[in-house]
Design an enzyme around this catalytic site. Sequence first.
Site, PDB file in Angstrom:
ATOM      1  N   ASP A 224     -42.837  23.685  60.845  1.00 60.49           N
ATOM      2  CA  ASP A 224     -42.221  24.164  62.081  1.00 60.49           C
ATOM      3  C   ASP A 224     -40.735  23.783  62.179  1.00 60.49           C
ATOM      4  O   ASP A 224     -40.088  24.052  63.184  1.00 60.49           O
ATOM      5  CB  ASP A 224     -43.006  23.627  63.286  1.00 60.49           C
ATOM      6  CG  ASP A 224     -43.056  24.633  64.425  1.00 60.49           C
ATOM      7  OD1 ASP A 224     -42.758  25.814  64.176  1.00 60.49           O
ATOM      8  OD2 ASP A 224     -43.388  24.226  65.550  1.00 60.49           O
TER       9      ASP A 224
ATOM     10  N   ARG B 125     -39.044  27.250  71.816  1.00 62.92           N
ATOM     11  CA  ARG B 125     -38.062  27.905  72.685  1.00 62.92           C
ATOM     12  C   ARG B 125     -37.436  26.906  73.658  1.00 62.92           C
ATOM     13  O   ARG B 125     -36.290  27.079  74.060  1.00 62.92           O
ATOM     14  CB  ARG B 125     -38.725  29.074  73.422  1.00 62.92           C
ATOM     15  CG  ARG B 125     -39.887  28.655  74.277  1.00 62.92           C
ATOM     16  CD  ARG B 125     -40.743  29.828  74.729  1.00 62.92           C
ATOM     17  NE  ARG B 125     -41.647  30.307  73.675  1.00 62.92           N
ATOM     18  CZ  ARG B 125     -42.514  31.299  73.823  1.00 62.92           C
ATOM     19  NH1 ARG B 125     -42.583  31.952  74.968  1.00 62.92           N
ATOM     20  NH2 ARG B 125     -43.291  31.662  72.824  1.00 62.92           N
TER      21      ARG B 125
ATOM     22  N   ASP C 220     -47.405  24.397  74.023  1.00 60.88           N
ATOM     23  CA  ASP C 220     -47.315  24.825  72.625  1.00 60.88           C
ATOM     24  C   ASP C 220     -46.180  25.833  72.405  1.00 60.88           C
ATOM     25  O   ASP C 220     -45.859  26.160  71.278  1.00 60.88           O
ATOM     26  CB  ASP C 220     -48.663  25.409  72.175  1.00 60.88           C
ATOM     27  CG  ASP C 220     -48.789  25.478  70.663  1.00 60.88           C
ATOM     28  OD1 ASP C 220     -47.937  24.886  69.968  1.00 60.88           O
ATOM     29  OD2 ASP C 220     -49.751  26.112  70.182  1.00 60.88           O
TER      30      ASP C 220
ATOM     31  N   LYS D   5     -53.264  22.461  69.395  1.00 60.42           N
ATOM     32  CA  LYS D   5     -53.663  23.511  68.451  1.00 60.42           C
ATOM     33  C   LYS D   5     -55.074  23.209  67.964  1.00 60.42           C
ATOM     34  O   LYS D   5     -55.323  22.162  67.379  1.00 60.42           O
ATOM     35  CB  LYS D   5     -52.704  23.538  67.263  1.00 60.42           C
ATOM     36  CG  LYS D   5     -51.335  24.059  67.636  1.00 60.42           C
ATOM     37  CD  LYS D   5     -50.490  24.317  66.420  1.00 60.42           C
ATOM     38  CE  LYS D   5     -49.131  24.875  66.809  1.00 60.42           C
ATOM     39  NZ  LYS D   5     -49.200  26.220  67.414  1.00 60.42           N
TER      40      LYS D   5
ATOM     41  N   GLU E 152     -43.124  25.294  72.521  1.00 60.92           N
ATOM     42  CA  GLU E 152     -42.127  24.223  72.589  1.00 60.92           C
ATOM     43  C   GLU E 152     -40.830  24.578  71.865  1.00 60.92           C
ATOM     44  O   GLU E 152     -39.766  24.082  72.223  1.00 60.92           O
ATOM     45  CB  GLU E 152     -42.718  22.934  72.004  1.00 60.92           C
ATOM     46  CG  GLU E 152     -42.631  22.784  70.483  1.00 60.92           C
ATOM     47  CD  GLU E 152     -43.363  23.872  69.711  1.00 60.92           C
ATOM     48  OE1 GLU E 152     -44.327  24.441  70.258  1.00 60.92           O
ATOM     49  OE2 GLU E 152     -42.967  24.154  68.566  1.00 60.92           O
TER      50      GLU E 152
END
Length: 496
Positions: free
Chosen positions: A281, A345, A341, A269, A343
């Site tokens: 997150d 899922r 990124d 990121k 990740e």
Amino acid sequence: MKISLSPATPEAWSGSVLALGIPKDDPQDLVAAMERRFDLQLSAWLKQKPFTGKSGDLASLQLLRSDCTALVLVGLGDAAEVDRNSLRKAAAAAARAANGQSGSLALHLPWGSEDPAGDAIAAAEAVRLSLYSDLRFRSKPEPKPCPDQLELLGQWPAGIDGALAAIQPVCAGVELARELVAAPPNSVTPSELANTAEALAKDHGLELKVLERSDCEAKGMGSFLSVCQGSDMDPKFIHLTYRPSDAVHKRLVLVGKGLTFDSGGYNLKVGAAQIDMMKFDMGGSAAVFGAMRAIAELQPAGVEVHMLVASCENMINGSAVHPGDIVTASNGTTIEINNTDAEGRLTLADALVYASELKPDAIVDLATLTGACVVALGDEIAGLWSGDDGLSEALESAASNAGEGLWRMPLHSSYRKGLKSLLADMKNTGPRPGGSITAALFLKEFVEAGIPWAHIDIAGTVWTDKGRDLNPSGATGYGVRTLVNWVLSQASTAAA
Ligand code: BES
Ligand code: MN
Ligand code: ZN
């Protein structure tokens, strides 16, 4: 905070802070009554402010020589348009104005005649949640005084006190979620989430199973495990269960994304991606933890509730997943990781396979899944994806009861082609346009056909920088109240 219903009128109540909802043009003449009660030139002062009772108006004054310390007036807008949400907002505004004063707070609002208990619950939750503050990380915590007692003033029908019993467990659940989300990533790690689950299990009689890395390997969770390859922290797959004391009529599964930090991996990121906020997150997991805490206390009948969190960190080192790696999920699906990124899922995929094996009546997952959802809906509304109309409607109605923004989005299967991989069964990332939809379609691949499933993307709602309504700045605890409302709605119909 102690919460009670009181038949006292604003003219008769005495305590610390008296807060009154004033509709535009004050048809009840409350202002005049307060003028007499406190011997004040109130209307002249309000004219000058100016305070007209429109929504957002607030007037607060300290009272000397009185049996109350402060009077707070909150504008409600047009009397005819006052609804549950305006009561919630007014209660939150009153609580913010009363913050800093100790003792008791009285709240007088035009409680709806069709469901006064629902209004009382909404207002009381709004007050307690607005007064939340988090001093855990200050070296010298200096708590501000704040009211520790709330009295809701009104002509309450007999026998509604029981309905208020849910307020404290639900607020405690929201506060747990806020604490987990706000805590930094060096404090809330996957192991710490597992410890939290252990404490919940012990204190509230829940059943707990934690799968370690080797257990996840044995189950073939190659998708989940790929995400934490570059992290020094061990992954934890957490499974908490609430079992009702009576017969089970429905089995529900709540799944939460539990990335305790998301650096993006090798698709690091950068720039405007706000890597520094990626402690949040694990907001999906915080919401399901909070919901489980409340459910464990409320003991709904007839529903068995499972909570699943595949928790880990998305970090970089020499073992981290490469962009382009192909991994195999526990249902045998091969996935080409074209973006490290995406990740969340990958972790949810194995959790959804595990959820399906429980043969539930419904699965709901919450995840801070996509920036695209924030672009689409902002920070007040979460996105809902589901192929099941009944489940969607039940969740929409639960969210509306809770006053949490939720909007159903299309699960348009034609976008599935965006996930086609040259080599593997699928890629983990589709094109940028419609990125929240392909993310949902990716998840759908791991839910057994026929099981009602819904996905809620809370990337926007998990956090508020400025604070709004009953959410002070920071973690919101979004989702707890919607989930608890939904689970309770399933309980009441479970026996039918
Ligand atoms: N955790 C992020 C999603 C996110 C982004 C939440 C911003 C809150 C604010 C997620 O893991 C992610 O990085 N998603 C990517 C997906 C993309 C690579 C397809 C995104 O949204 O950029
Ligand atoms: Mn990510
Ligand atoms: Zn993420």
